[in-house]
Design a protein around this motif. Structure first.
Motif, PDB file in Angstrom:
ATOM      1  N   SER A  53       9.053  -4.752  -1.902  1.00 45.33           N
ATOM      2  CA  SER A  53       7.738  -4.311  -2.353  1.00 45.33           C
ATOM      3  C   SER A  53       7.004  -5.475  -2.999  1.00 45.33           C
ATOM      4  CB  SER A  53       7.856  -3.158  -3.362  1.00 45.33           C
ATOM      5  OG  SER A  53       8.564  -3.581  -4.515  1.00 45.33           O
ATOM      6  N   MET A  54       5.688  -5.320  -3.106  1.00 44.21           N
ATOM      7  CA  MET A  54       4.870  -6.296  -3.819  1.00 44.21           C
ATOM      8  C   MET A  54       3.753  -5.573  -4.535  1.00 44.21           C
ATOM      9  SD  MET A  54       2.133  -8.190  -1.288  1.00 44.21           S
ATOM     10  CE  MET A  54       0.918  -8.241  -2.636  1.00 44.21           C
ATOM     11  N   THR A  55       3.256  -6.210  -5.592  1.00 43.18           N
ATOM     12  CA  THR A  55       2.047  -5.741  -6.264  1.00 43.18           C
ATOM     13  C   THR A  55       1.049  -6.895  -6.286  1.00 43.18           C
ATOM     14  OG1 THR A  55       2.856  -6.384  -8.464  1.00 43.18           O
ATOM     15  CG2 THR A  55       3.362  -4.151  -7.707  1.00 43.18           C
ATOM     16  N   GLY A  56      -0.188  -6.577  -6.569  1.00 36.43           N
ATOM     17  CA  GLY A  56      -1.239  -7.582  -6.558  1.00 36.43           C
ATOM     18  C   GLY A  56      -2.018  -7.519  -5.254  1.00 36.43           C
ATOM     19  N   SER A  57      -2.829  -8.536  -5.030  1.00 34.77           N
ATOM     20  CA  SER A  57      -3.737  -8.554  -3.882  1.00 34.77           C
ATOM     21  C   SER A  57      -3.429  -9.727  -2.960  1.00 34.77           C
ATOM     22  CB  SER A  57      -5.190  -8.659  -4.360  1.00 34.77           C
ATOM     23  OG  SER A  57      -6.076  -8.777  -3.258  1.00 34.77           O
ATOM     24  N   LEU A  58      -3.354  -9.433  -1.663  1.00 38.68           N
ATOM     25  CA  LEU A  58      -3.157 -10.444  -0.625  1.00 38.68           C
ATOM     26  C   LEU A  58      -4.230 -10.216   0.431  1.00 38.68           C
ATOM     27  CD1 LEU A  58      -1.715 -12.492   1.259  1.00 38.68           C
ATOM     28  CD2 LEU A  58      -0.107 -10.664   1.848  1.00 38.68           C
TER      29      LEU A  58
END
Length: 231
Positions: A53-58
């Motif tokens: 999983s990841m959080t933030g903006s890409l």
């Protein structure tokens, strides 16, 4: 073109990348540097959606990809050459290359025109099983497969690691040609500081999953290398 804002990445409950921020313009080469185990490969896997999983903006060309699947990211312009190459050993050279075409919606299922220019050996051995190639030839095959996706950004994870010396220079020259001739944006995880200095428009250094230093390629000094990259 490519922007990460406050990106955190996880393998299960393990927090690997911490609040990573950077932007990369079209046609630039960014080298990602750091000691072993600090999160360099995880950064590329995060870009491809291959961590838990990841959080933030890409964002890629203002398209938010952070919550999208790996396949969607490939379709959107992410090409990836993983560490260890991960070709399909029982597939022929041609079949391995054409796997990349599944990510290119404009493709007619043909090998890209630049592949014969870059890798004539592959074109002379299209029916040979990928597993019979040398390590350097398999790396060329993995790059050809990634090119076949018609990427806007090419992610390369230590492309010269474990490669015989006579092919290392060929691969380095190939990377520079892809950048200059196709205006291809490249993110390069690299331990070879000499090549990183030669190739990079920009660099960033990771330490324990955190971005600790970044700048233009000509700011990658021996002092920084000694501080962050030596054991």
């Amino acid at each position: 073109m490519l922007t990460l804002q406050s990106v955190n990445s996880f393998y299960g409950g393990s927090h690997i990348l911490h609040d990573v921020n950077f932007s990369l313009e079209t046609g630039k080469i960014l080298s990602v540097l750091g000691r072993n185990g600090v999160g360099k490969s995880t950064l590329l896997k995060t870009l491809m959606g291959l961590t838990s999983s990841m959080t933030g903006s890409l964002t890629l060309n203002e398209l938010e990809l952070g919550d999208q699947t790996t396949f969607y990211r490939a379709r959107s312009g992410m090409g990836y050459v993983p560490q260890g190459r991960e070709i399909i050993p029982d597939f022929s050279v041609k079949e391995n290359i054409l796997m990349g075409r599944f990510a290119d919606q404009t493709s007619k299922g043909e090998i890209p025109d630049i592949v014969p220019e870059l890798f004539p050996y592959l074109m002379d051995n299209l029916d040979r099983a990928g597993g019979l190639l040398s390590g350097g030839q398999q790396q060329q095959l993995a790059i050809a497969r990634a090119i076949a996706t018609n990427p806007q950004v090419l992610l390369l994870d230590e492309p010269t690691e474990g490669i015989q010396p006579n092919i290392v220079e060929q691969i380095e020259d190939c990377i520079l040609r892809l950048n200059k001739e196709l205006n291809l944006t490249i993110i390069l995880v690299e331990q070879n500081i000499r090549f990183a200095k030669r190739a990079s428009d920009e660099f960033l250094i990771l330490d324990n999953g955190r971005l600790v230093c970044q700048g233009s390629g000509n700011e990658l000094t021996d002092d920084l290398a000694n501080q962050y990259l030596t054991i």
